[in-house]
Design a protein around this motif. Sequence first.
Motif, PDB file in Angstrom:
ATOM      1  N   LEU A  50      -3.516 -29.012 -30.981  1.00  0.00           N
ATOM      2  CA  LEU A  50      -2.645 -28.026 -30.335  1.00  0.00           C
ATOM      3  C   LEU A  50      -1.553 -28.720 -29.515  1.00  0.00           C
ATOM      4  CD1 LEU A  50      -4.175 -25.803 -31.422  1.00  0.00           C
ATOM      5  CD2 LEU A  50      -5.237 -25.398 -29.216  1.00  0.00           C
ATOM      6  N   ALA A  51      -1.972 -29.698 -28.739  1.00  0.00           N
ATOM      7  CA  ALA A  51      -1.010 -30.431 -27.923  1.00  0.00           C
ATOM      8  C   ALA A  51      -0.016 -31.161 -28.826  1.00  0.00           C
ATOM      9  CB  ALA A  51      -1.746 -31.423 -27.035  1.00  0.00           C
ATOM     10  N   SER A  53       0.847 -30.357 -31.828  1.00  0.00           N
ATOM     11  CA  SER A  53       1.746 -29.417 -32.501  1.00  0.00           C
ATOM     12  C   SER A  53       2.797 -28.863 -31.552  1.00  0.00           C
ATOM     13  CB  SER A  53       0.946 -28.265 -33.087  1.00  0.00           C
ATOM     14  OG  SER A  53      -0.047 -28.749 -33.951  1.00  0.00           O
ATOM     15  N   LEU A  54       2.438 -28.800 -30.293  1.00  0.00           N
ATOM     16  CA  LEU A  54       3.380 -28.263 -29.314  1.00  0.00           C
ATOM     17  C   LEU A  54       4.641 -29.131 -29.266  1.00  0.00           C
ATOM     18  CD1 LEU A  54       3.956 -26.217 -27.141  1.00  0.00           C
ATOM     19  CD2 LEU A  54       2.745 -27.650 -25.505  1.00  0.00           C
ATOM     20  N   ASN A  57       6.256 -29.277 -32.897  1.00  0.00           N
ATOM     21  CA  ASN A  57       6.712 -27.928 -33.201  1.00  0.00           C
ATOM     22  C   ASN A  57       6.315 -27.449 -34.591  1.00  0.00           C
ATOM     23  OD1 ASN A  57       7.733 -25.606 -32.331  1.00  0.00           O
ATOM     24  ND2 ASN A  57       9.862 -26.283 -32.215  1.00  0.00           N
ATOM     25  N   THR A  59       2.480 -27.063 -36.986  1.00  0.00           N
ATOM     26  CA  THR A  59       1.063 -27.401 -37.148  1.00  0.00           C
ATOM     27  C   THR A  59       0.801 -27.922 -38.548  1.00  0.00           C
ATOM     28  OG1 THR A  59       0.707 -25.131 -37.804  1.00  0.00           O
ATOM     29  CG2 THR A  59       0.237 -25.691 -35.527  1.00  0.00           C
TER      30      THR A  59
ATOM     31  N   LEU B  50       0.578 -21.836 -29.509  1.00  0.00           N
ATOM     32  CA  LEU B  50       0.105 -23.214 -29.351  1.00  0.00           C
ATOM     33  C   LEU B  50       0.141 -23.633 -27.887  1.00  0.00           C
ATOM     34  CD1 LEU B  50      -0.302 -23.535 -32.215  1.00  0.00           C
ATOM     35  CD2 LEU B  50       1.758 -24.902 -32.394  1.00  0.00           C
ATOM     36  N   LEU B  54      -3.044 -24.341 -25.461  1.00  0.00           N
ATOM     37  CA  LEU B  54      -3.201 -25.659 -24.847  1.00  0.00           C
ATOM     38  C   LEU B  54      -3.731 -25.501 -23.417  1.00  0.00           C
ATOM     39  CD1 LEU B  54      -2.809 -28.659 -25.045  1.00  0.00           C
ATOM     40  CD2 LEU B  54      -0.437 -28.376 -24.349  1.00  0.00           C
ATOM     41  N   TYR B 113      -8.608 -27.650 -34.000  1.00  0.00           N
ATOM     42  CA  TYR B 113      -7.742 -26.544 -33.599  1.00  0.00           C
ATOM     43  C   TYR B 113      -8.389 -25.663 -32.539  1.00  0.00           C
ATOM     44  CZ  TYR B 113      -4.230 -27.662 -37.044  1.00  0.00           C
ATOM     45  OH  TYR B 113      -3.249 -28.296 -37.759  1.00  0.00           O
TER      46      TYR B 113
END
Lengths: 325, 325
Positions: A50-51, A53-54, A57, A59, B50, B54, B113
Amino acid sequence: MITAMDVAKHAGVSQSSVSRVYFEGATVSAKTREKVLAAAKELGYRPNELARSLITNRTKIIGIVMKGIQNPFYPQVLKQFTTTFKSLGYSIMFVYTNNDEIQKEDIDTLFNYNVAGVIITDASLSLNAIEDFKKYKIPLVLFNRKIASNDFYSVCCNNLGASKEIAHYLIDKGSTDIIYIAGNQNTSTSKEREQGFTEVLKKSNISLDIFGSDYTYEGGYRIAQQLINETRIPDAFFVANDIMALGVLDALRESSISIPKVTKVIGFDNIEMASWPPYSLTTWAQPINEMVDQTVVYLMSEIEEYTGFAENVEVNGVLVERKTT
Amino acid sequence: MITAMDVAKHAGVSQSSVSRVYFEGATVSAKTREKVLAAAKELGYRPNELARSLITNRTKIIGIVMKGIQNPFYPQVLKQFTTTFKSLGYSIMFVYTNNDEIQKEDIDTLFNYNVAGVIITDASLSLNAIEDFKKYKIPLVLFNRKIASNDFYSVCCNNLGASKEIAHYLIDKGSTDIIYIAGNQNTSTSKEREQGFTEVLKKSNISLDIFGSDYTYEGGYRIAQQLINETRIPDAFFVANDIMALGVLDALRESSISIPKVTKVIGFDNIEMASWPPYSLTTWAQPINEMVDQTVVYLMSEIEEYTGFAENVEVNGVLVERKTT
DNA sequence: CTGAAAGCGCTTACAG
DNA sequence: CTGAAAGCGCTTACAG
């Protein structure tokens, strides 16, 4: 939850170094890598997607949207996609919809999670859904469907070619009075199969009747029963997909109509059940593996670098002759 | 990409206020809400799940792990889960596996995830997979399976009760020589169905033979063919699931063995095809909706507050009498 | 009720 | 090759 910071402290390196070990393409010395991996293993660390992908931008999730999951063809497709994407490090977000035309709310969840790409297996797209894909530059493949605007990449069986070949095959078998049973009338697959089939038969001046149905077993069964009641039995049926064809076969058998002597039946898809002994259905095999591969290759390249390139790809498939013809 | 900050500027409020509008439970004045929503609409803003996840350290994703997707029972289950969870604001991450026993690497992606919960529909768990669920406190439901350790919540049909009732039903029908065709021998479902069935027949001193198979159509077909070759036809079959039962029926019919006159067949699941005219299979209907509901209710309460509470829940189902008995 | 600020766990220029 | 630091887009105490 163990973070990169925890691992860093334990290994006596910086958090950036830990990150570099898990980020493909980054450079780390063998020594650092070793220290980090040892510490990570000891602590049970796994990078938080998640981090990750943040920042990037995007996934490593592919959205798959399906409608006809009752048709055994699609679970098979889902299985194939899941397996292939897993080997590439991608996960699958599954969306089921009842809509022939995908609405914005069907796929909202996919956009909220910033999926890397989307596959729609058997449905069309509403205008505002189309807009969203364009606007957010999310790679999309229409699988087993086309849309009129040709705005998106699609992967289909060569329905036109296949249905022509089926027509020739039936002519060669001596059929002179044929019925085509269509699937949902607004789907590209059903239309194309009808078109190719019709074209060849017209040229040969062979009688063809067309009846609409809905791509379900019950639909096929019902239409065949109706025809039987009207004693309107042709010498061959071309049915737009297998699951309907099985319904047709069952209705014919219930009325003790001998197959392939009195009438022949050809389906489309080559689902597993088509090969079951009581059916042993002649059908057109869609090359699922090839279709999946084409889809994946395109999606991966668009994920690498978005171009929005659109094309209608067609793969051939092959006629599988069994006992219903 | 439009962020909360963009909306905030456009609406003349702080970013926190924008956040509060989209965060359930937060308090915002009607005026602020209005301004924010107007700005958001204009700009096409949607909160980034996302970033949200997080912080909360949990996504609104449910992982579903399936093995037997070839068995039409499971696509139906998948559809039901997807629909129900969508209405609750949850998305589905789909995992296909070939393993009877789920391995760590099968579900790694789900942990990466931070899924809110996991459902495993038809497989068991390896020890290290069990550990991970406990360690990361991820709610888990075994659907249609139990594991020996009773460490996790499971939702099954009352297999014991159902198979007993099936045994009584066959006795009432006058059967005196019966065969049980088992599914994969190491699955809880097959074992329980065998156990309940055996128990009743033993009490009544009725002859029972047991043959192993694998929960597939081909498996059922093969075992029936073999029995036919050995002219070992009982007066009734209880087959551990429907898809195998269809294989048994087809083999019997191919040898023109009259059903239900010469021998009877009962399946388990009540998949769609069991009601198709050429099969018209008597079977035990698993109450999918009820099983799904139980699963969802548990999962939601564990997501709300993790307790690790484990129980084996059983729902009843009902015998559906058709033409094979 | 609202805003400024810290922080979630990472990636990624930027120096050294 | 490595570390310190900024920043991804949010939530959430903390003041006011």
